[in-house]
Design an enzyme around this catalytic site. Structure first.
Site, PDB file in Angstrom:
ATOM      1  N   CYS B 113       0.890  -1.162   0.000  1.00  0.00           N
ATOM      2  CA  CYS B 113       0.000   0.000   0.000  1.00  0.00           C
ATOM      3  C   CYS B 113       0.919   1.200   0.000  1.00  0.00           C
ATOM      4  CB  CYS B 113      -0.911   0.008   1.228  1.00  0.00           C
ATOM      5  SG  CYS B 113      -1.849   1.536   1.384  1.00  0.00           S
ATOM      6  N   CYS B 116      -0.490   4.308   2.327  1.00  0.00           N
ATOM      7  CA  CYS B 116      -0.522   4.253   3.802  1.00  0.00           C
ATOM      8  C   CYS B 116      -0.074   2.860   4.224  1.00  0.00           C
ATOM      9  CB  CYS B 116      -1.894   4.633   4.340  1.00  0.00           C
ATOM     10  SG  CYS B 116      -3.312   3.930   3.467  1.00  0.00           S
ATOM     11  N   SER B 117      -0.991   2.043   4.742  1.00  0.00           N
ATOM     12  CA  SER B 117      -0.562   0.718   5.194  1.00  0.00           C
ATOM     13  C   SER B 117      -1.703  -0.282   5.098  1.00  0.00           C
ATOM     14  CB  SER B 117      -0.052   0.793   6.629  1.00  0.00           C
ATOM     15  OG  SER B 117      -1.062   1.317   7.471  1.00  0.00           O
ATOM     16  N   CYS B 118      -2.570  -0.150   4.069  1.00  0.00           N
ATOM     17  CA  CYS B 118      -3.707  -1.068   3.901  1.00  0.00           C
ATOM     18  C   CYS B 118      -3.203  -2.506   3.833  1.00  0.00           C
ATOM     19  CB  CYS B 118      -4.472  -0.726   2.630  1.00  0.00           C
ATOM     20  SG  CYS B 118      -5.228   0.903   2.684  1.00  0.00           S
TER      21      CYS B 118
END
Lengths: 100, 211
Positions: B113, B116-118
């Site tokens: 991702c 962000c940090s999906c």
């Protein structure tokens, strides 16, 4: 509400070269570049509305779009056949004619 | 508690209260307090939800992969709908849809991702810290082969690498290739070969060499 997707898998599209203010989820590295629709995964809530609590807006078609490294980074000779797939909202995409 | 000298050493690392109380921590606490005070959720519901999130582990993804290797019809259903296939095994993968991307002898998939940090955390648990780092998020798109090599994964040139950037409401997991040498293994032993990194695509399952 149903939203009819404008694009089909296999179609060529170009990501808009666009830099609107506010929250968007279209990575800079694909903007202005050509890719191919892999799959329709929408409709989904538009993150550009959702980020500001506008939950009454209609969902938008979202597509998995595949880009070749050759298109994104033509100056980089490494692994030009490798690919990146990003999930993009329909209003970020424009059709690409067969000649371009 | 003893006040003896040998108990008076300062801690080697700060306790959780010793860090700065950030704006987002305060916001989280304030929203939780409001939801509880207004009766929107109960403390018991909040606790149970947090426990459900914490109970998710990569082993659950490994079970899906091992079943897919053993059962072609399940593999087809997994590729169609991970959440529904997980439910067949009694695994709650959450409400966010997950798509499985399948490795083949010619294609290797990697998940990131960049924004962000999906991560499919309701299925696999919390993402590793490196997954959230700027270095991984930017470099795996820009130079995937170099990044995978640093993870110890060198792929031949004829294998195309496809990086999946989780930029919308879909989460991804990799369905890796069943490794050579695993022909005689039962499903449970197969699942043990599938580590978290195999599900992200920074590793591939391997059968340990006989010693």
């Amino acid at each position: 509400m149903t939203v009819r997707p404008r694009y089909r898998p296999g179609q060529r599209v170009r990501v808009r070269r666009w830099d609107p203010p506010g929250h968007v989820r279209t990575p800079f590295y694909v903007r202005g570049h050509r890719g191919e629709i892999v799959r329709v995964i929408g409709p989904m809530p538009n993150p550009e509305d959702l980020a500001y609590g506008r939950t009454d807006r209609p969902p938008v078609p979202v597509y998995r779009v595949r880009f070749r490294r050759r298109e994104l980074w033509p100056e980089d000779p490494r692994a030009q056949e490798d690919t990146v797939v990003a999930d993009l909202c329909e209003h970020w995409l424009e059709p690409v004619g067969s000649g371009s | 508690m003893s006040s003896g000298g040998h108990h008076a050493h300062p801690p080697k690392q700060p306790d959780i209260e010793d860090g700065p109380y950030s704006w987002h921590m305060a916001l989280t606490d304030a929203v939780a307090d409001l939801l509880l005070a207004k009766g929107v959720i109960t403390g018991e519901e909040l606790r149970r939800t947090l426990e459900t999130i914490d109970a998710a582990t990569p082993a659950r993804g490994a079970r899906l992969v091992a079943r897919a290797w053993c059962d072609p019809a399940f593999r087809t259903r997994l590729l169609e709908d991970v959440n529904a296939a997980a439910a067949e095994l009694g695994i709650d993968a959450g409400a966010i849809p997950i798509l499985a991307v399948e490795n083949t002898p010619e294609l290797h998939n990697v998940i990131v991702c960049t924004l962000c940090s999906c991560y499919p955390r309701y299925l696999l648990g919390a993402a590793p810290d490196w997954y959230k780092s700027r270095a991984y998020r930017s470099r795996v798109v820009r130079e995937p082969r170099a990044v995978l090599a640093e993870f110890g994964l060198e792929l031949p040139d004829h294998v195309r690498i496809e990086v999946h950037d989780s930029t919308a409401e879909l989460r991804y997991m990799v369905l890796p290739l069943r490794p050579p040498g695993s022909e005689g293994l039962a499903e449970e032993a197969l699942a043990a070969l599938v580590t978290r990194d195999c599900l992200i695509g920074t590793a591939v399952p391997r059968v340990p060499a006989e010693s």
